[in-house]
Each structure stands twice: as structure tokens, then as C-alpha cells.
Design a protein around this motif. Structure first.
Motif, short mmCIF file in Angstrom:
data_model
loop_
_atom_site.label_atom_id
_atom_site.label_comp_id
_atom_site.label_asym_id
_atom_site.label_seq_id
_atom_site.Cartn_x
_atom_site.Cartn_y
_atom_site.Cartn_z
N MET A 66 0.84 -1.20 0.00
CA MET A 66 0.00 0.00 0.00
C MET A 66 0.88 1.25 0.00
O MET A 66 1.76 1.40 0.83
N ARG A 67 0.60 2.18 -0.94
CA ARG A 67 1.34 3.42 -0.98
C ARG A 67 0.82 4.37 0.11
O ARG A 67 -0.38 4.57 0.24
N MET A 68 1.75 4.98 0.85
CA MET A 68 1.33 5.78 2.00
C MET A 68 1.73 7.24 1.87
O MET A 68 1.45 8.03 2.77
N LYS A 69 2.37 7.60 0.78
CA LYS A 69 2.86 8.97 0.66
C LYS A 69 1.73 9.99 0.58
O LYS A 69 1.92 11.16 0.86
N GLY A 70 0.54 9.54 0.18
CA GLY A 70 -0.58 10.47 0.08
C GLY A 70 -1.33 10.67 1.37
O GLY A 70 -2.20 11.54 1.46
N PHE A 71 -0.97 9.91 2.41
CA PHE A 71 -1.66 10.03 3.69
C PHE A 71 -1.04 11.13 4.54
O PHE A 71 0.17 11.37 4.50
N THR A 72 -1.88 11.78 5.35
CA THR A 72 -1.36 12.74 6.33
C THR A 72 -0.80 11.97 7.52
O THR A 72 -1.06 10.77 7.69
N LEU A 73 -0.05 12.68 8.37
CA LEU A 73 0.50 12.06 9.57
C LEU A 73 -0.64 11.55 10.47
O LEU A 73 -0.54 10.46 11.05
N GLU A 74 -1.72 12.30 10.55
CA GLU A 74 -2.86 11.90 11.37
C GLU A 74 -3.50 10.62 10.81
O GLU A 74 -3.90 9.73 11.57
N GLN A 75 -3.58 10.52 9.49
CA GLN A 75 -4.14 9.32 8.88
C GLN A 75 -3.25 8.10 9.12
O GLN A 75 -3.74 6.99 9.33
N LEU A 76 -1.94 8.32 9.09
CA LEU A 76 -1.00 7.23 9.38
C LEU A 76 -1.14 6.77 10.83
O LEU A 76 -1.05 5.57 11.13
N GLU A 77 -1.37 7.72 11.74
CA GLU A 77 -1.58 7.37 13.15
C GLU A 77 -2.84 6.51 13.30
O GLU A 77 -2.84 5.53 14.04
N ASP A 78 -3.91 6.89 12.60
CA ASP A 78 -5.14 6.11 12.64
C ASP A 78 -4.92 4.71 12.06
O ASP A 78 -5.44 3.72 12.58
N MET A 79 -4.13 4.64 10.98
CA MET A 79 -3.83 3.37 10.35
C MET A 79 -3.04 2.47 11.30
O MET A 79 -3.27 1.26 11.38
N GLU A 80 -2.09 3.08 12.03
CA GLU A 80 -1.29 2.32 13.00
C GLU A 80 -2.19 1.70 14.06
O GLU A 80 -2.09 0.50 14.35
N ILE A 81 -3.08 2.51 14.62
CA ILE A 81 -3.97 2.02 15.68
C ILE A 81 -4.87 0.91 15.15
O ILE A 81 -5.04 -0.14 15.78
N GLU A 82 -5.44 1.13 13.95
CA GLU A 82 -6.32 0.13 13.35
C GLU A 82 -5.57 -1.18 13.10
O GLU A 82 -6.10 -2.27 13.36
N TRP A 83 -4.33 -1.06 12.61
CA TRP A 83 -3.55 -2.25 12.28
C TRP A 83 -3.17 -3.02 13.55
O TRP A 83 -3.22 -4.25 13.58
N LEU A 84 -2.81 -2.30 14.60
CA LEU A 84 -2.41 -2.95 15.85
C LEU A 84 -3.58 -3.65 16.53
O LEU A 84 -3.38 -4.59 17.31
N GLN A 85 -4.79 -3.21 16.25
CA GLN A 85 -5.96 -3.79 16.90
C GLN A 85 -6.63 -4.89 16.08
O GLN A 85 -7.70 -5.36 16.44
N LYS A 86 -5.99 -5.31 15.00
CA LYS A 86 -6.54 -6.41 14.21
C LYS A 86 -6.65 -7.67 15.05
O LYS A 86 -5.80 -7.93 15.90
N GLU A 87 -7.66 -8.44 14.77
CA GLU A 87 -7.90 -9.67 15.53
C GLU A 87 -6.77 -10.68 15.34
O GLU A 87 -6.37 -11.37 16.25
N GLU A 88 -6.25 -10.77 14.11
CA GLU A 88 -5.21 -11.75 13.81
C GLU A 88 -4.03 -11.06 13.14
O GLU A 88 -4.22 -10.17 12.31
N GLN A 89 -2.84 -11.49 13.48
CA GLN A 89 -1.64 -10.96 12.84
C GLN A 89 -1.27 -11.90 11.70
O GLN A 89 -0.41 -12.76 11.83
N LYS A 90 -1.96 -11.73 10.56
CA LYS A 90 -1.80 -12.63 9.44
C LYS A 90 -0.56 -12.27 8.62
O LYS A 90 0.17 -11.34 8.95
N ASP A 91 -0.37 -13.02 7.51
CA ASP A 91 0.77 -12.77 6.64
C ASP A 91 0.86 -11.30 6.28
O ASP A 91 -0.11 -10.67 5.88
N GLY A 92 2.04 -10.75 6.42
CA GLY A 92 2.27 -9.36 6.06
C GLY A 92 1.95 -8.37 7.15
O GLY A 92 2.12 -7.16 6.96
N PHE A 93 1.49 -8.84 8.31
CA PHE A 93 1.13 -7.92 9.39
C PHE A 93 2.29 -7.02 9.78
O PHE A 93 2.17 -5.80 9.82
N TYR A 94 3.43 -7.64 10.06
CA TYR A 94 4.56 -6.86 10.57
C TYR A 94 5.22 -6.04 9.47
O TYR A 94 5.71 -4.93 9.72
#
Length: 356
Positions: free
Chosen positions: A1-29
């Protein structure tokens, strides 16, 4: 996923959403690392523009990125399966940010040794030993066993390099008058053999409630093939992480395995684990600087669900400690934990148990 178009605030939201996923599947880290890399890049630019209020945040994200590179370097391509090439790349990225990190150099030395690249192994083990003398962050320091192994691996790596040089010398066309008198290389073979035998027989920790010892990979395989009855066996193997309890092995994601290991070794009925004592296994924190209670409880629930597959869900007991929800493992159930001496999170456990 390309992230250069996201703001810092959007990246922070993405981090929180990703960390709260139910399963750490392939590619999580790998995805989490990509998020931190982009956040770090943005924050560096802000600090360079004299926006000093971002400096502390930049340093925090840098630490998170280093932690992901080191702790999860061998689990990036697959959620359970290790990949050495990815691990090497990840660890090299870690020392780009933290060039004196002892455990990162140690892991790179081990992987180079495993690949028979002894010249690189010498370089990395020497750096690990040298950095250990002044490095201050305890989390990434070598424990006594790892430091001893670093010296052993360094010695063997140098001997292998010397042995190759001797073999090359033997192929040279010497004039009789120029040959070395009393030339003898057999002691090298003896030393290499003795050191290799030691390293093989002390490659893994075998940890129970009352004992810490080292053992060989073969000994670990024997335990896995014939596990003791009514005993939880948690194995951080060369290829995957799994647990056994009176049945076939069941795979665990590395995050849940780390939480379970910490619970077994560091928690008890008198000192149960809270979101504060487990904070190292989470990347998302609340306003108080600690793990959000709901996030912590969800992870414990996921672990209970996995253990329930072998009838062990009720083995994790909930209580209260210091006005916090806390957990510990049923102390009536014996356990055995197997993991490599070079494991990057082994330090605190072994230091604690060795002092008891």
C-alpha cells in the motif's frame, strides 16, 4: 500500500487500526513497519524544519521501528514461518537506525554463521561484543549466555576463516626451501570440533518453573515428539511457534506466544500481569501512556481462545492487582518452554531466573 498520500494523522489512525486487528496474518509486521517508516520520514522532515515539538514523537516512532525490525525480523514474510533473508534485511535496517545495538549484531552474526559466511560473522559478533561494553538500553543487551555464545561464535568464525586460508596455502606451489617448517593445522580442527559440539548442545533454553538449562535442537525435537503428559509445552522452533498439551501441536502467532511466555515466566498469583507489565508487546497506548485496557483484554481473550483448542482456556486466571485487571497462568499446570539462546527477548527471563 502506498502511503505517501496520507497525512500524519491518517497514518496514526492506520497504525492504531492495524495494531488492533484480531489476527496478525501474513504481512502484518511488514505493513506495520511500512507505516512506521513513513511516519518516521514525515517527522524527520518536520524536525528539520525547526518544528522541535515533533522531536520527542520522532524519537518514539524511531524506537517502535527499531523494535519491529529486531523483534519481528524473522517473521515478516509469513505470520508463523521464519525467513532468514528477510531477517537479515530487517536487522540491517535496525542497525542503520541504532548502529551499536548488541542483539541486532548478534542475530546478524548468528544468521551469517548459519549461512557459513564466516567473514561477515566475525564482523557482526565482534560488533555485538564491543557494543555490549557501553550500550545502555537493557532490552537489547546480551544476557550472559548470549555473550558467551558470541565469543564462541566469534572464535569459531575466525578459525573457519583461518582454516580456509591454510587450505588455500596448501594449494600454493612452494619451493622446498620456502615451505614452513613444522607446519601443522590439526589443532584448528580439534578446536572447531569442540566449539561446534558445545554450541550445538547449548543452542536452546529449556525453561520450567524451577529450572533453566540449555539443550540441543535434537533434545528439543525429542521433547516435541514425546511431550510430557499434562504439561504445557511452548516451543519457539526454527520454523514456527506452537504449543502442545496432550495432543498435536497447535500453531501460535508470535505476539500471542510472547504474551504466553511472559505470563508463564513473569506472572504468578502473587504478582499477576497487568496491561502495564505487558506493555512491551503492544504498540498502541492510551492517554496515560499505557496499553488501552480494552486492547489488552482482547489479546488475552484471543490467547484464551487458542488455548481452549486443547482444553486450556480456564488456565488463564483473571484477578485484580493495583486497581488493574490482571492475569496469571494456573500454577497447578506444569509448563516447559523451549527457545533459542539467540532469541531476542530471552534476556529478561534468563536474568531473572538465573538470579533465583
Amino acid at each position: 500500500m502506498r502511503m505517501k498520500g496520507f497525512t500524519l494523522e491518517q497514518l496514526e489512525d492506520m497504525e492504531i487500526e492495524w495494531l488492533q486487528k484480531e489476527e496478525q496474518k501474513d504481512g502484518f509486521y511488514s505493513q506495520l513497519i511500512n507505516i512506521y517508516k513513513e511516519m518516521y520520514r514525515r517527522l524527520i522532515l518536520l524536525v528539520r524544519k525547526d518544528q522541535e515539538q515533533y522531536k520527542e514523537y520522532m524519537q518514539y516512532i524511531e524506537k517502535r521501528l527499531i523494535d519491529c525490525y529486531i523483534k519481528y525480523g524473522t517473521y515478516l514474510k509469513m505470520s508463523q514461518v521464519k525467513d532468514d533473508r528477510t531477517a537479515i534485511s530487517s536487522l540491517k535496517n535496525a542497525i542503520t537506525l541504532d548502529k551499536h545495538n548488541p542483539i541486532a549484531h548478534y542475530r546478524l552474526g548468528f544468521l551469517s554463521y548459519k549461512a557459513k559466511d564466516y567473514v561477515q560473522a566475525v564482523k557482526y559478533f565482534h560488533a555485538a561484543i564491543d557494543s555490549q561494553r557501553f550500550y545502555q538500553i537493557r532490552q537489547y543487551q546480551l544476557n550472559e549466555q548470549q555473550l558467551f555464545h558470541a565469543h564462541m561464535y566469534l572464535t569459531n568464525s575466525a578459525l573457519y576463516v583461518a582454516n580456509q586460508s591454510y587450505q588455500d596455502m596448501e594449494r600454493l606451489k612452494w619451493r622446498d626451501s620456502e615451505q614452513l617448517q613444522g607446519y601443522e593445522v590439526s589443532p584448528i580442527y580439534d578446536t572447531l570440533s569442540q566449539n561446534e559440539n558445545y554450541l550445538r548442545s547449548h543452542a536452546f533454553y529449556s525453561v520450567t518453573k524451577n529450572q533453566v538449562r540449555t539443550c540441543s535442537l535434537e533434545a528439543c525435537d525429542e521433547i516435541v515428539e514425546h511431550p510430557p503428559k499434562h504439561t504445557l509445552v511452548l516451543c519457539f522452533g526454527d520454523r514456527e511457534v506452537f504449543y502442545i498439551f496432550n495432543g498435536e501441536p497447535i500453531a501460535l502467532s508470535i505476539d500471542l506466544a510472547d504474551i504466553l511466555r511472559h505470563m508463564l515466566l513473569m506472572c504468578s498469583i502473587d504478582k499477576p500481569g497487568t496491561r502495564i507489565t505487558f506493555r512491551h508487546y503492544f504498540g498502541s497506548f492510551g492517554k496515560d501512556g499505557e496499553v488501552v485496557g480494552a486492547t489488552f483484554r482482547k489479546s488475552i481473550s484471543r490467547l484464551r481462545s487458542r488455548l481452549d483448542q486443547m482444553g486450556l482456556k480456564d488456565a488463564i486466571i483473571q484477578t485484580r492487582h493495583l486497581d488493574e485487571t490482571a492475569y496469571y497462568f494456573d500454577e497447578n499446570i506444569p509448563y516447559l518452554i523451549l527457545y533459542r539462546v539467540d532469541d531476542v527477548v530471552a534476556n529478561e527471563y534468563i536474568s531473572l531466573h538465573s538470579s533465583n
